[in-house]
Write a protein that holds these residues in place. Sequence first.
Motif, PDB file in Angstrom:
ATOM      1  N   CYS A  92      -0.116  -3.826  -0.770  1.00 34.78           N
ATOM      2  CA  CYS A  92       0.870  -3.109   0.029  1.00 34.78           C
ATOM      3  C   CYS A  92       0.157  -2.154   0.983  1.00 34.78           C
ATOM      4  CB  CYS A  92       1.826  -2.346  -0.887  1.00 34.78           C
ATOM      5  SG  CYS A  92       3.296  -1.776  -0.028  1.00 34.78           S
ATOM      6  N   THR A  93       0.159  -2.509   2.246  1.00 33.73           N
ATOM      7  CA  THR A  93      -0.473  -1.690   3.278  1.00 33.73           C
ATOM      8  C   THR A  93       0.603  -1.201   4.246  1.00 33.73           C
ATOM      9  OG1 THR A  93      -0.831  -3.554   4.764  1.00 33.73           O
ATOM     10  CG2 THR A  93      -2.574  -3.112   3.134  1.00 33.73           C
ATOM     11  N   ASN A  97       6.118   4.542   5.834  1.00 30.80           N
ATOM     12  CA  ASN A  97       4.728   4.660   6.296  1.00 30.80           C
ATOM     13  C   ASN A  97       4.670   4.765   7.802  1.00 30.80           C
ATOM     14  OD1 ASN A  97       3.450   4.582   3.824  1.00 30.80           O
ATOM     15  ND2 ASN A  97       3.627   2.379   3.742  1.00 30.80           N
ATOM     16  N   ASN A 145       2.290  -4.216   6.036  1.00 34.51           N
ATOM     17  CA  ASN A 145       3.189  -5.165   5.379  1.00 34.51           C
ATOM     18  C   ASN A 145       4.208  -4.507   4.441  1.00 34.51           C
ATOM     19  OD1 ASN A 145       1.681  -4.603   3.136  1.00 34.51           O
ATOM     20  ND2 ASN A 145       0.736  -6.606   2.970  1.00 34.51           N
ATOM     21  N   CYS A 146       4.098  -3.232   4.210  1.00 34.00           N
ATOM     22  CA  CYS A 146       5.081  -2.491   3.396  1.00 34.00           C
ATOM     23  C   CYS A 146       5.476  -1.237   4.164  1.00 34.00           C
ATOM     24  CB  CYS A 146       4.499  -2.113   2.039  1.00 34.00           C
ATOM     25  SG  CYS A 146       4.149  -3.502   0.956  1.00 34.00           S
ATOM     26  N   ARG A 147       6.346  -1.407   5.119  1.00 32.74           N
ATOM     27  CA  ARG A 147       6.737  -0.278   5.971  1.00 32.74           C
ATOM     28  C   ARG A 147       7.477   0.807   5.198  1.00 32.74           C
ATOM     29  NH1 ARG A 147       4.310   0.944   9.856  1.00 32.74           N
ATOM     30  NH2 ARG A 147       6.100   1.967  10.744  1.00 32.74           N
ATOM     31  N   THR A 148       8.273   0.410   4.199  1.00 27.78           N
ATOM     32  CA  THR A 148       9.060   1.379   3.441  1.00 27.78           C
ATOM     33  C   THR A 148       8.901   1.110   1.948  1.00 27.78           C
ATOM     34  OG1 THR A 148      10.691   1.417   5.215  1.00 27.78           O
ATOM     35  CG2 THR A 148      11.369   2.346   3.126  1.00 27.78           C
ATOM     36  N   MET A 149       8.675   2.185   1.192  1.00 28.39           N
ATOM     37  CA  MET A 149       8.618   2.083  -0.260  1.00 28.39           C
ATOM     38  C   MET A 149       9.875   2.777  -0.782  1.00 28.39           C
ATOM     39  SD  MET A 149       5.617   3.248  -2.913  1.00 28.39           S
ATOM     40  CE  MET A 149       5.461   4.859  -2.204  1.00 28.39           C
ATOM     41  N   LEU A 163      -1.294  -1.825  -6.406  1.00 24.19           N
ATOM     42  CA  LEU A 163      -0.392  -1.841  -5.257  1.00 24.19           C
ATOM     43  C   LEU A 163      -1.135  -1.722  -3.934  1.00 24.19           C
ATOM     44  CD1 LEU A 163       2.577   0.338  -6.509  1.00 24.19           C
ATOM     45  CD2 LEU A 163       2.501  -2.137  -6.241  1.00 24.19           C
ATOM     46  N   THR A 164      -2.168  -0.903  -3.881  1.00 20.12           N
ATOM     47  CA  THR A 164      -2.871  -0.704  -2.607  1.00 20.12           C
ATOM     48  C   THR A 164      -3.609  -1.954  -2.152  1.00 20.12           C
ATOM     49  OG1 THR A 164      -4.777   0.272  -3.741  1.00 20.12           O
ATOM     50  CG2 THR A 164      -3.120   1.789  -2.862  1.00 20.12           C
TER      51      THR A 164
END
Length: 73
Positions: free
Chosen positions: A55-56, A73, A59-63, A51-52
């Motif tokens: 997904c930074t 994030n 580009n991935c504000r919310t998980m 994932l890392t």
Amino acid sequence: GAQLRKHIDATLGSGNLREAVKLPPGEDLNEWLAVNTVDFFNQVNLLYGTLTEFCTPENCRTMTAGPKYAIVN
């Protein structure tokens, strides 16, 4: 350890979760827990590493894990 690995490999993914987590006859509970804990850690670590890469914070504000659980994030 080798017998426990064989049992884990044979039961995990069989669709019977109850059988997969059951202590095999004649095995030490602490060793069973240790083997499964290390295996769980390795699987989570592999997933996290995957994932890392993609997904930074940019580009991935919310998980999320459904509507109730979110990490921003």
